[in-house]
Every structure is written in structure tokens, then in C-alpha cells.
Design a protein around this motif. Structure first.
Motif, mmCIF file in Angstrom:
data_model
loop_
_atom_site.group_PDB
_atom_site.id
_atom_site.type_symbol
_atom_site.label_atom_id
_atom_site.label_comp_id
_atom_site.label_asym_id
_atom_site.label_seq_id
_atom_site.Cartn_x
_atom_site.Cartn_y
_atom_site.Cartn_z
ATOM 1 N N LEU A 1 -2.448 -57.850 -1.780
ATOM 2 C CA LEU A 1 -1.127 -58.252 -1.289
ATOM 3 C C LEU A 1 -0.553 -59.404 -2.100
ATOM 4 O O LEU A 1 0.626 -59.390 -2.482
ATOM 5 N N SER A 2 -1.381 -60.390 -2.385
ATOM 6 C CA SER A 2 -0.920 -61.569 -3.134
ATOM 7 C C SER A 2 -0.512 -61.200 -4.556
ATOM 8 O O SER A 2 0.466 -61.727 -5.087
ATOM 9 N N LEU A 3 -1.268 -60.296 -5.177
ATOM 10 C CA LEU A 3 -0.930 -59.866 -6.534
ATOM 11 C C LEU A 3 0.418 -59.170 -6.548
ATOM 12 O O LEU A 3 1.263 -59.422 -7.427
ATOM 13 N N GLY A 4 0.654 -58.304 -5.562
ATOM 14 C CA GLY A 4 1.928 -57.596 -5.492
ATOM 15 C C GLY A 4 3.097 -58.532 -5.258
ATOM 16 O O GLY A 4 4.151 -58.406 -5.891
ATOM 17 N N ILE A 5 2.919 -59.499 -4.365
ATOM 18 C CA ILE A 5 3.994 -60.443 -4.046
ATOM 19 C C ILE A 5 4.287 -61.358 -5.230
ATOM 20 O O ILE A 5 5.451 -61.613 -5.572
ATOM 21 N N ALA A 6 3.236 -61.863 -5.873
ATOM 22 C CA ALA A 6 3.423 -62.763 -7.018
ATOM 23 C C ALA A 6 4.109 -62.036 -8.178
ATOM 24 O O ALA A 6 4.989 -62.603 -8.835
ATOM 25 N N ALA A 7 3.712 -60.781 -8.421
ATOM 26 C CA ALA A 7 4.327 -60.003 -9.499
ATOM 27 C C ALA A 7 5.806 -59.747 -9.205
ATOM 28 O O ALA A 7 6.661 -59.861 -10.099
ATOM 29 N N ARG A 8 6.103 -59.439 -7.962
ATOM 30 C CA ARG A 8 7.499 -59.201 -7.569
ATOM 31 C C ARG A 8 8.326 -60.479 -7.681
ATOM 32 O O ARG A 8 9.474 -60.453 -8.148
ATOM 33 N N ALA A 9 7.738 -61.592 -7.259
ATOM 34 C CA ALA A 9 8.443 -62.876 -7.334
ATOM 35 C C ALA A 9 8.740 -63.259 -8.781
ATOM 36 O O ALA A 9 9.802 -63.808 -9.094
ATOM 37 N N TYR A 10 7.796 -62.982 -9.666
ATOM 38 C CA TYR A 10 8.010 -63.263 -11.094
ATOM 39 C C TYR A 10 9.114 -62.364 -11.655
ATOM 40 O O TYR A 10 9.986 -62.832 -12.407
ATOM 41 N N LYS A 11 9.104 -61.106 -11.267
ATOM 42 C CA LYS A 11 10.111 -60.156 -11.739
ATOM 43 C C LYS A 11 11.510 -60.557 -11.280
ATOM 44 O O LYS A 11 12.478 -60.452 -12.032
ATOM 45 N N HIS A 12 11.607 -61.048 -10.046
ATOM 46 C CA HIS A 12 12.910 -61.416 -9.484
ATOM 47 C C HIS A 12 13.250 -62.889 -9.699
ATOM 48 O O HIS A 12 14.202 -63.409 -9.112
ATOM 49 N N LYS A 13 12.452 -63.577 -10.514
ATOM 50 C CA LYS A 13 12.716 -64.954 -10.927
ATOM 51 C C LYS A 13 12.650 -65.974 -9.797
ATOM 52 O O LYS A 13 13.254 -67.045 -9.874
ATOM 53 N N SER A 14 11.904 -65.640 -8.734
ATOM 54 C CA SER A 14 11.649 -66.638 -7.697
ATOM 55 C C SER A 14 10.587 -67.623 -8.179
ATOM 56 O O SER A 14 10.568 -68.782 -7.761
ATOM 57 N N LEU A 15 9.688 -67.131 -9.054
ATOM 58 C CA LEU A 15 8.646 -67.953 -9.654
ATOM 59 C C LEU A 15 8.619 -67.709 -11.153
ATOM 60 O O LEU A 15 8.870 -66.580 -11.595
ATOM 61 N N ASN A 16 8.331 -68.754 -11.939
ATOM 62 C CA ASN A 16 8.096 -68.505 -13.359
ATOM 63 C C ASN A 16 6.626 -68.096 -13.535
ATOM 64 O O ASN A 16 5.900 -67.912 -12.563
ATOM 65 N N ARG A 17 6.166 -67.952 -14.770
ATOM 66 C CA ARG A 17 4.814 -67.431 -14.994
ATOM 67 C C ARG A 17 3.745 -68.327 -14.370
ATOM 68 O O ARG A 17 2.834 -67.844 -13.679
ATOM 69 N N SER A 18 3.846 -69.638 -14.603
ATOM 70 C CA SER A 18 2.841 -70.553 -14.055
ATOM 71 C C SER A 18 2.900 -70.580 -12.533
ATOM 72 O O SER A 18 1.872 -70.650 -11.850
ATOM 73 N N GLY A 19 4.120 -70.517 -11.994
ATOM 74 C CA GLY A 19 4.283 -70.501 -10.544
ATOM 75 C C GLY A 19 3.726 -69.238 -9.918
ATOM 76 O O GLY A 19 3.135 -69.279 -8.833
ATOM 77 N N ALA A 20 3.899 -68.111 -10.608
ATOM 78 C CA ALA A 20 3.381 -66.840 -10.097
ATOM 79 C C ALA A 20 1.857 -66.823 -10.085
ATOM 80 O O ALA A 20 1.238 -66.321 -9.142
ATOM 81 N N ILE A 21 1.247 -67.369 -11.136
ATOM 82 C CA ILE A 21 -0.224 -67.398 -11.212
ATOM 83 C C ILE A 21 -0.798 -68.263 -10.097
ATOM 84 O O ILE A 21 -1.706 -67.844 -9.365
#
Length: 287
Positions: free
Chosen positions: A14-34
Motif C-alpha cells: 500500500l505504501s509503495l503504491g501511495i508514494a509512487a502516485r504522490a510522486y507522479k502527481h507532484k505531491s512529493l518529490n523523489r526524496s519525499g516519496a522515498i
């Protein structure tokens, strides 16, 4: 598989899916997504209620940040498209709670427990702290995002003098109400998920509902503490060149309020810590 192992697998997926989606939609940058992936996985693995708190905070704050972002870009000097957060911002808004849920999971072996000082004061204090933490985070975000879009005149919380939007420590009625509502949502999420994951003794079961108003107060208090710190320990000035409020001194910047001791992440971290401690102490008294 044991309950904790199953929840760990669910948390990673679940966390991987949410983080990847957030990165794609620019809610998080790469470091924030990780880092976001790591802290989300830890919360969900530690308990579904804790997972619910961080997810409610993340999704509601992300949606509000993107609301009216064209206007916010003209007000907030650091606003990025999509409200993109980096690892420092993720850490500031989740670091303390992550430590607390790890301690809780170690003590309870991943089993959800009720707020009950007779059974365990330590556990009650830790759970109360996690609730207060996310009530504060959500309250501060909702207050800031809605406050920037409100038609009300912002006033500096220390003097109540009218100031420009974007000034650190400025508050509006709409923003304060939003902070209380944001805390209320955190309390509702905790209580609702708890209905399915915990079984409380009859004499303490009804008390679990008190988390809802406690979280609402924590959301409001967290926002007020954040504003007080922002008005005093964070510099705000108006830049005549950029035509907006900034947080760094410069020849073209006229001071509005505060001294340059804390930046925005520092203010957030301190207000979260104080609200976490206050809510924890209050839960020990109430439960």
C-alpha cells in the motif's frame, strides 16, 4: 502467517503504491516519496489506526494544498506546483509519530489497544501523543491552506494587527475553524478504525469517543502554537521587488515580524512536539 506479518506485507504494498502516485502527481518529490514510503509502511505495520491517521493527514492536506494553487503561488514564496514536499518536510511532519508508533508496536506486538491508564499509562500516553501529533499536523496544514484562500483579513496572532497574507504567525477566523475541523477528522479516523480493530472493556469503551473532541482541540491548539512561534521566532518581511512576503532578510525586504531563529520546518517540528506532549498528558488525565 501472523497478524503482524500480514499487516507488514499490506503496509509495504500500500505504501509503495501511495508514494509512487504522490510522486507522479507532484505531491512529493523523489526524496519525499522515498521517506514517505518508509514512514507510511512503518505506521500501517504498527497498527491500522496509525496507518489511518497518517493517510488521512497526507490525503486531505495534499488535496487542500492543490486547491487554488495559482493564487497560492502569488502569496507563498516556497510554494511548488502540486504542493510538492521533500524529505525534510516529510520528516518534520512524521518523525516524532514514527518513533512513537515503533515503541507502541514493540510493546503491544502490533495489537491495537484502548486508551486506558489502569491497564497501561505508558501505552495511553504514547497513543495520545500520536493522535495529538497528527491533529496538529492536519490542523496547521488546513489552517494555512484555507487561510491563504480566505477573504478574511489576516491578523498577527501576537498583536492582532492586520498583515499581508503569507505572513508567518498570521491567523484568520476561517483558518482557526479549519484547524479544529482538521483535528476532528483525525479523531474520527482514529475512532472509526478502532471500532474494527480493538475490543475495550465496558467501563472504558465509551471513553474512546472522547478522542474526537480531544483531537479537535489539539488541531486548534497546534495551529495556535505554530502561529505564535511563527510570529516570534520566524522572520517575515515584505519584498518590494518580488511583491510578496518572504522569510529571508534582504535590502529590498521590510520587516513585518519575528526574528530569524527558526525556519518553517523548525516551527512545524517544535509545534508538533509541544502538541504531542500536551495531548499525551491530557489523555493520561482523561483516560
Amino acid at each position: 502467517m501472523g497478524i503482524l506479518l500480514i499487516r507488514t506485507v499490506v503496509s509495504l504494498a500500500l505504501s509503495l503504491g501511495i508514494a509512487a502516485r504522490a510522486y507522479k502527481h507532484k505531491s512529493l518529490n523523489r526524496s519525499g516519496a522515498i521517506l514517505g514510503f518508509v514512514v507510511m509502511a512503518i505506521h500501517i505495520a504498527a497498527g491500522y489506526r496509525f496507518g489511518a491517521l497518517i493517510l488521512v493527514f497526507f490525503f486531505t492536506s495534499s488535496k487542500l494544498t492543490k486547491l487554488g494553487q495559482e493564487k497560492k503561488m502569488t502569496i507563498d514564496e516556497d510554494f511548488k506546483e502540486g504542493g510538492q514536499r521533500n524529505w525534510v518536510q516529510v520528516l518534520a511532519n512524521s518523525g516524532i509519530a514514527t518513533v512513537l508508533v515503533v515503541i507502541l508496536a514493540t510493546i503491544t506486538r502490533g495489537e491495537d489497544k484502548c486508551l486506558d491508564t489502569k491497564n497501561s499509562a505508558l501505552m495511553t500516553g504514547l497513543i495520545g501523543g500520536v493522535v495529538g501529533h497528527y491533529a496538529c499536523c492536519n490542523g496547521d496544514t488546513w489552517s494555512s491552506e484555507i487561510g491563504m484562500l480566505s477573504k478574511g483579513q489576516p491578523r498577527l496572532i501576537t498583536t492582532f494587527k492586520p498583515v499581508k497574507k503569507g505572513t508567518n504567525g498570521a491567523v484568520t477566523i476561517e483558518g482557526l475553524l479549519a484547524a479544529a475541523a482538521a483535528g476532528l477528522v483525525i479523531g474520527l479516523a482514529y475512532t472509526f478504525v478502532g471500532l474494527f480493530t480493538t475490543e475495550c472493556a465496558s467501563d472504558v469503551a465509551w471513553k474512546q469517543l472522547l478522542v474526537i473532541p480531544i483531537a479537535a482541540v489539539a488541531g486548534l491548539c497546534g495551529s495556535v502554537i505554530d502561529s505564535l512561534l511563527g510570529a516570534t521566532l520566524q522572520f517575515s518581511g515584505y519584498c518590494s521587488l518580488r511583491k510578496k512576503v518572504v522569510s529571508k532578510k534582504a535590502p529590498t525586504v521590510k520587516k513585518i515580524s519575528g526574528v530569524d531563529i527558526l525556519d518553517n520546518n523548525g516551527v512545524n517540528a517544535v509545534s508538533i512536539l509541544l502538541t504531542t506532549l500536551l495531548t499525551s498528558a491530557f489523555c493520561l488525565y482523561i483516560f
